[in-house]
Design an enzyme around this catalytic site. Structure first.
Site, PDB file in Angstrom:
ATOM      1  N   CYS A 380      33.795  -4.712   6.989  1.00 16.41           N
ATOM      2  CA  CYS A 380      32.933  -4.034   5.464  1.00 16.41           C
ATOM      3  C   CYS A 380      32.992  -3.874   3.792  1.00 16.41           C
ATOM      4  CB  CYS A 380      31.891  -2.389   6.556  1.00 16.41           C
ATOM      5  SG  CYS A 380      30.364  -1.553   5.443  1.00 16.41           S
ATOM      6  N   HIS A 506      31.332  -4.329  11.901  1.00 18.43           N
ATOM      7  CA  HIS A 506      32.408  -3.927  12.490  1.00 18.43           C
ATOM      8  C   HIS A 506      32.893  -4.202  13.424  1.00 18.43           C
ATOM      9  CE1 HIS A 506      32.624   0.198   9.393  1.00 18.43           C
ATOM     10  NE2 HIS A 506      30.973  -0.546   9.047  1.00 18.43           N
ATOM     11  N   GLU A 508      35.669  -3.180  15.369  1.00 17.95           N
ATOM     12  CA  GLU A 508      35.520  -2.286  16.517  1.00 17.95           C
ATOM     13  C   GLU A 508      35.433  -1.891  17.094  1.00 17.95           C
ATOM     14  OE1 GLU A 508      35.387  -0.645  12.580  1.00 17.95           O
ATOM     15  OE2 GLU A 508      34.922  -2.496  12.915  1.00 17.95           O
TER      16      GLU A 508
END
Length: 549
Positions: A380, A506, A508
């Site tokens: 990001c 993102h 994750e």
């Protein structure tokens, strides 16, 4: 089959691990072949955590449908196969918003709108909606028993027991049994008082998860059972562990799942925890070590990057490695000795964030990684700053920046999303949720994913300015991922580098311990290849240390 519910509450103090407890119970029930739903109620008045400070709330976890939710939903998704939505996390603010909308519309036909029954009915309806597709729904109530904010939620689950019966509802209460070193004994009084508080509002816990640093002896369990009105088998040792992925195994050993199923009158197969056991084995017996420096804006509170840290752990476990994370305050890298602070890491990661504080330190970290061939992963803001650093120091575009940090910059490498021009509201106005991305064949990203069409979750207000695409790509930057219509740049790379990749999304949020995200796996693998010498590691499988606090 009637809907079955497990309600998870907490007492004594906050941060006892209700979310991990709920996720671990869900993991065990899934291992028995049940379809599990999970949801959380947060008692604060914010509609969602999207505009809350990371220092207060921690990470904002984003779902596929673009909901900004509590970080506990990340635990739910990592420990189970659940793919959650905005319906799985409700706050007091959102519930009140829904009720006020109905009242203004005239839905209540002139009645006086009250906490009971209108607020509690809204809470119960939300639970029933989530429970419609699944065998067991696990509901976590945020906060601590005794908090005034939690009372409507506790009253709602009390009513659920009355309406559905004991065979369809289980109350799990997470509490604390501290070891007092001066007295050399475990103290049960905090747990007794917590259960007394639950009883005062009409809820008798069925199972107690007792947080402690050691296994509870028989006499302590017997004492708690006697004074808290439950069977001794229902007093569970929720022991501290070095790896959170051991918690389901501890619960299985203590018989939490068997007990819950007996109370719910459910017969299932025996659980298959073989993959989970193998995962924990790798946690405690790594074959090497990899060190990652995370350069962030919110490093004083690690929960701000909860999913990020866990995704790195997943990548390390996939390679059988111990992960050593060092949290680096970005502002500290604005000092002249920033290179000294960054030396010695196998890889450098810059995560997401908002605002200009610390950005120059991030740019220094990225320059160091690029020039010294240290594997770099930007997420990001980490992708945006990578583009700015490349524009300044490779392309020679002096003063290049993001319009977020410098509205008067002569080179707007990053600027506000075009559809957000003129939008002033902060809450829920970003590019959120899952969006498709197309990867270039032969790129780092395509090699990591093993395919060229992916979907990832986003949370951003700014984008790469494609007016500068020719300049940057001409100097060696590769745009390896875009939206299918080529509107947005999603991934950038530097081919002439061991591993240099930035992504706007993102990743994750989609990583799991048994299914590590491809980009984190590839980054950790590249970082380990950069590690010299390859030393033997000892447990635990992950450690953290701060720099620049």
């Amino acid at each position: 089959m009637s809907a079955k519910y497990i309600f998870v509450t907490g007492g004594v103090v906050s941060s006892l691990g209700k979310g991990l407890a709920a996720a671990s119970i869900g993991c065990l029930l899934e291992a028995r072949g049940l379809r599990v739903n999970l949801m959380k109620f947060d008692p604060y008045l914010n509609v969602d955590p999207g505009t809350m400070s990371p220092f207060q709330h921690g990470e904002v976890f984003v779902t596929d449908d673009g909901a900004e939710t509590d970080l506990d939903l990340g635990h739910y998704e990592r420990f189970t196969h659940a793919r959650l939505t905005r319906d799985n996390n409700l706050t007091t603010g959102r519930i009140y918003e829904q009720i006020i909308t109905k009242e203004r519309r005239g839905d209540y036909l002139g009645k006086t709108v009250q906490v009971i029954p209108h607020v509690t009915n809204e809470i119960k309806n939300a639970m029933r909606k989530v429970a419609a597709d699944g065998d067991v729904t696990i509901v976590e109530i945020g906060g601590t028993v005794g908090d005034i904010e939690s009372l409507p939620f506790l009253e709602a689950i009390r009513q659920m027991r009355q309406e559905l019966g004991r065979e369809n509802t289980v109350f799990v209460h997470v509490t604390l049994v501290p070891w007092i070193s001066a007295a050399q004994e475990l103290k049960t009084k905090p747990t007794q008082h917590s259960v007394k508080e639950m009883l005062s509002i009409g809820i008798q816990p069925d199972i107690l998860l007792c947080r402690t640093d050691r296994y509870l002896p028989h006499d302590i369990k017997s004492k708690i059972a006697l004074f808290c009105n439950l069977e001794e088998k229902a007093v569970i040792t929720a022991k501290d562990v070095d790896s959170i992925y051991e918690v389901p195994l501890v619960f299985a050993q203590e018989g939490v799942d068997k007990l819950a199923l007996r109370y719910l009158h459910l017969d299932t197969r025996e659980p298959d925890l073989s993959r989970w056991s193998a995962l924990v084995e790798r946690c405690y017996h790594p074959t090497g070590e990899v060190s990652i420096g995370i350069v962030g804006k919110y490093v004083e509170y690690e929960d701000s990057y909860k999913s990020l840290k866990e995704a790195l752990v997943h990548g390390a476990l996939a390679e059988g490695l111990k992960l050593r994370v060092t949290w680096i305050e970005a502002e500290g890298l604005e000092a002249p000795n920033y290179e000294q602070q960054l030396s010695g890491f196998d890889g450098i990661l810059v995560p997401g964030g908002f605002g200009k504080r610390g950005v120059e330190g991030m740019l220094n970290a990225i320059r160091y990684a690029r020039e010294n061939k240290v594997p770099y992963f930007g997420i990001c803001l980490g992708m945006q700053t990578a583009c700015i650093e490349f524009a300044r120091n490779v392309c020679g575009l002096q003063g290049a920046n993001s319009s977020e940090f410098d509205p008067a910059t002569p080179h707007r490498i990053i600027y506000k999303l075009r559809e957000l021009t003129g939008v002033e509201e902060m809450g829920g106005t970003m590019r959120l949720g899952a969006w498709a991305c197309v990867l270039q064949n032969g790129s780092l990203a395509a090699d990591a994913y093993g395919k060229t069409e992916i979907s990832e979750r986003h949370r951003h207000r700014y984008e790469f300015n494609r007016e500068y695409e020719a300049v940057l790509t001409g100097a060696g930057l590769r745009i390896s991922g875009t939206t299918p219509d080529s509107t947005y740049v999603e991934i950038v790379e530097i081919p002439d580098h061991p591993y240099f990749l930035g992504c706007q999304f993102h990743p994750e949020f989609k990583s799991k311990p048994l299914e590590p995200h491809p980009l984190f796996h590839a980054f950790v693998k590249a970082a380990y290849q950069n590690h010299k010498p390859h030393t033997e590691a000892t447990q635990p499988a992950a450690e953290s240390a701060p720099i620049g606090k």
